[in-house]
Design an enzyme around this catalytic site. Structure first.
Site, PDB file in Angstrom:
ATOM      1  N   HIS A  80       2.508   5.477  -4.536  1.00 43.62           N
ATOM      2  CA  HIS A  80       2.410   5.934  -5.601  1.00 43.62           C
ATOM      3  C   HIS A  80       2.728   6.810  -6.331  1.00 43.62           C
ATOM      4  O   HIS A  80       1.566   7.656  -5.578  1.00 43.62           O
ATOM      5  CB  HIS A  80       1.220   4.909  -6.743  1.00 43.62           C
ATOM      6  CG  HIS A  80       1.233   4.584  -8.472  1.00 43.62           C
ATOM      7  ND1 HIS A  80       1.663   4.410  -9.204  1.00 43.62           N
ATOM      8  CD2 HIS A  80      -0.098   5.667  -8.370  1.00 43.62           C
ATOM      9  CE1 HIS A  80       1.242   5.172 -10.014  1.00 43.62           C
ATOM     10  NE2 HIS A  80       1.035   6.018  -9.717  1.00 43.62           N
ATOM     11  N   LYS A  82       0.123   3.167  -0.291  1.00 42.65           N
ATOM     12  CA  LYS A  82      -0.720   1.674  -0.684  1.00 42.65           C
ATOM     13  C   LYS A  82      -0.587   0.921   0.502  1.00 42.65           C
ATOM     14  O   LYS A  82      -1.339   1.137   1.354  1.00 42.65           O
ATOM     15  CB  LYS A  82       0.594   0.956  -1.495  1.00 42.65           C
ATOM     16  CG  LYS A  82       0.646   1.624  -3.189  1.00 42.65           C
ATOM     17  CD  LYS A  82       1.738   0.757  -3.643  1.00 42.65           C
ATOM     18  CE  LYS A  82       2.132   1.532  -4.695  1.00 42.65           C
ATOM     19  NZ  LYS A  82       3.524   0.561  -5.672  1.00 42.65           N
ATOM     20  N   ASN A 127       6.316  -0.560  -1.975  1.00 45.68           N
ATOM     21  CA  ASN A 127       6.999   0.786  -2.201  1.00 45.68           C
ATOM     22  C   ASN A 127       6.144   1.786  -1.279  1.00 45.68           C
ATOM     23  O   ASN A 127       6.580   3.100  -1.126  1.00 45.68           O
ATOM     24  CB  ASN A 127       7.184   0.896  -2.902  1.00 45.68           C
ATOM     25  CG  ASN A 127       6.816   1.756  -4.111  1.00 45.68           C
ATOM     26  OD1 ASN A 127       5.352   1.194  -4.011  1.00 45.68           O
ATOM     27  ND2 ASN A 127       7.694   1.767  -5.398  1.00 45.68           N
ATOM     28  N   TYR A 150      -3.140  -0.717 -13.587  1.00 48.47           N
ATOM     29  CA  TYR A 150      -1.709  -1.220 -13.961  1.00 48.47           C
ATOM     30  C   TYR A 150      -1.115  -2.198 -14.730  1.00 48.47           C
ATOM     31  O   TYR A 150      -0.612  -2.212 -15.323  1.00 48.47           O
ATOM     32  CB  TYR A 150      -0.829  -1.929 -13.178  1.00 48.47           C
ATOM     33  CG  TYR A 150      -0.048  -0.938 -11.150  1.00 48.47           C
ATOM     34  CD1 TYR A 150       0.372  -0.188 -11.755  1.00 48.47           C
ATOM     35  CD2 TYR A 150      -0.969  -1.056 -10.040  1.00 48.47           C
ATOM     36  CE1 TYR A 150       0.592   0.703 -10.809  1.00 48.47           C
ATOM     37  CE2 TYR A 150      -0.497  -0.687  -9.349  1.00 48.47           C
ATOM     38  CZ  TYR A 150       0.717  -0.162  -9.226  1.00 48.47           C
ATOM     39  OH  TYR A 150       0.731   1.141  -7.692  1.00 48.47           O
ATOM     40  N   GLU A 195      -4.652   8.844 -14.983  1.00 47.26           N
ATOM     41  CA  GLU A 195      -4.163   8.304 -13.901  1.00 47.26           C
ATOM     42  C   GLU A 195      -6.052   8.858 -12.346  1.00 47.26           C
ATOM     43  O   GLU A 195      -6.944   7.860 -11.760  1.00 47.26           O
ATOM     44  CB  GLU A 195      -3.529   8.214 -12.468  1.00 47.26           C
ATOM     45  CG  GLU A 195      -2.964   6.939 -13.914  1.00 47.26           C
ATOM     46  CD  GLU A 195      -1.053   6.610 -12.450  1.00 47.26           C
ATOM     47  OE1 GLU A 195      -0.574   5.822 -13.614  1.00 47.26           O
ATOM     48  OE2 GLU A 195      -0.582   7.881 -11.882  1.00 47.26           O
TER      49      GLU A 195
HETATM   50  P1  CMP Z   1       4.403   2.281  -8.748  1.00 48.68           P
HETATM   51  O1  CMP Z   1       5.449   2.958  -8.735  1.00 48.68           O
HETATM   52  O2  CMP Z   1       3.008   2.033  -8.508  1.00 48.68           O
HETATM   53  O3  CMP Z   1       4.549   1.880 -10.487  1.00 48.68           O
HETATM   54  C1  CMP Z   1       4.339   0.725 -10.974  1.00 48.68           C
HETATM   55  C2  CMP Z   1       4.631  -0.517  -9.983  1.00 48.68           C
HETATM   56  O4  CMP Z   1       5.060  -2.180  -9.820  1.00 48.68           O
HETATM   57  C3  CMP Z   1       6.091   0.019  -8.254  1.00 48.68           C
HETATM   58  O5  CMP Z   1       5.442   1.316  -7.462  1.00 48.68           O
HETATM   59  C4  CMP Z   1       6.156  -1.566  -8.180  1.00 48.68           C
HETATM   60  O6  CMP Z   1       5.318  -1.397  -7.253  1.00 48.68           O
HETATM   61  C5  CMP Z   1       6.366  -2.173  -9.096  1.00 48.68           C
HETATM   62  N1  CMP Z   1       7.619  -3.173  -9.800  1.00 48.68           N
HETATM   63  C6  CMP Z   1       8.101  -2.072 -10.331  1.00 48.68           C
HETATM   64  N2  CMP Z   1       9.586  -3.100 -11.184  1.00 48.68           N
HETATM   65  C7  CMP Z   1       9.878  -3.980  -9.695  1.00 48.68           C
HETATM   66  C8  CMP Z   1       9.736  -5.174  -9.721  1.00 48.68           C
HETATM   67  N3  CMP Z   1      11.305  -5.075 -10.663  1.00 48.68           N
HETATM   68  N4  CMP Z   1       9.740  -5.819  -8.959  1.00 48.68           N
HETATM   69  C9  CMP Z   1       8.820  -5.701  -8.055  1.00 48.68           C
HETATM   70  N5  CMP Z   1       7.291  -5.216  -8.769  1.00 48.68           N
HETATM   71  C10 CMP Z   1       8.303  -3.772  -9.482  1.00 48.68           C
END
Ligand code: CMP
Length: 139
Positions: free
Chosen positions: A117, A11, A114, A51, A128
């Site tokens: 993914h 990311k 984070n 998403y 995906e």
């Molecule tokens: P990812 O695994 O890429 O899939 C969905 C994304 O939504 C997740 O990683 C996080 O980065 C984001 N996400 C999930 N929960 C939250 C949250 N409570 N607040 C902000 N971002 C979130």
């Protein structure tokens, strides 16, 4: 155990930290085969499309803004039980709750940013991978 594919996205926060190389090496060290790879900058609409399942959640807007903020590296990865093994390697969604040594613990910023993914199921992984790669681009 069965041979599976999963989708990985490095990311924008990881790109900003110049952590792409370390993340890529860790993926190789853990036995994943890279079957397709590209770097791109997602448009806002492309991030929303990826998403779409999260549309309507409170974090959706912030998530799509973040994901279109800078370059991402997208990879289709293959190995035995790739979906589960890759989710183990990246760790919990919230880097604060991720286990020691996981990619999100090492490189993630917070729950919204984070670093990496990984697909959450085999069905999702197929959709995906198809979102980013045409069949002929997969080795
Ligand atoms: P990812 O695994 O890429 O899939 C969905 C994304 O939504 C997740 O990683 C996080 O980065 C984001 N996400 C999930 N929960 C939250 C949250 N409570 N607040 C902000 N971002 C979130």
């Amino acid at each position: 155990m069965k041979l599976q594919r999963t989708l990985c996205i490095i990311k924008p926060d990881a790109s900003e930290k110049r952590a792409q190389g370390e993340i890529f090496q860790s993926i190789l060290d853990h036995g994943f085969r890279v079957v397709a790879l590209r770097q791109l900058r997602l448009t806002r609409a492309q991030a929303e499309g990826f998403y779409d399942v999260h549309r309507g959640r409170p974090f959706f807007d912030e998530l799509c803004t973040f994901m279109s903020r800078g370059p991402v590296i997208v990879m289709a990865l293959e190995c035995e039980n790739a979906v589960g093994r890759f989710r183990e390697l990246i760790g919990a969604t919230n880097p604060e709750q991720a286990g020691e040594g996981t990619l999100r613990k090492q490189f993630g910023t917070n729950v919204g940013e984070n670093a990496v993914h990984g697909s959450d199921s085999e069905v999702t992984a197929q959709a995906e991978c198809a979102y980013f790669f045409a069949g002929l681009e997969l080795l």
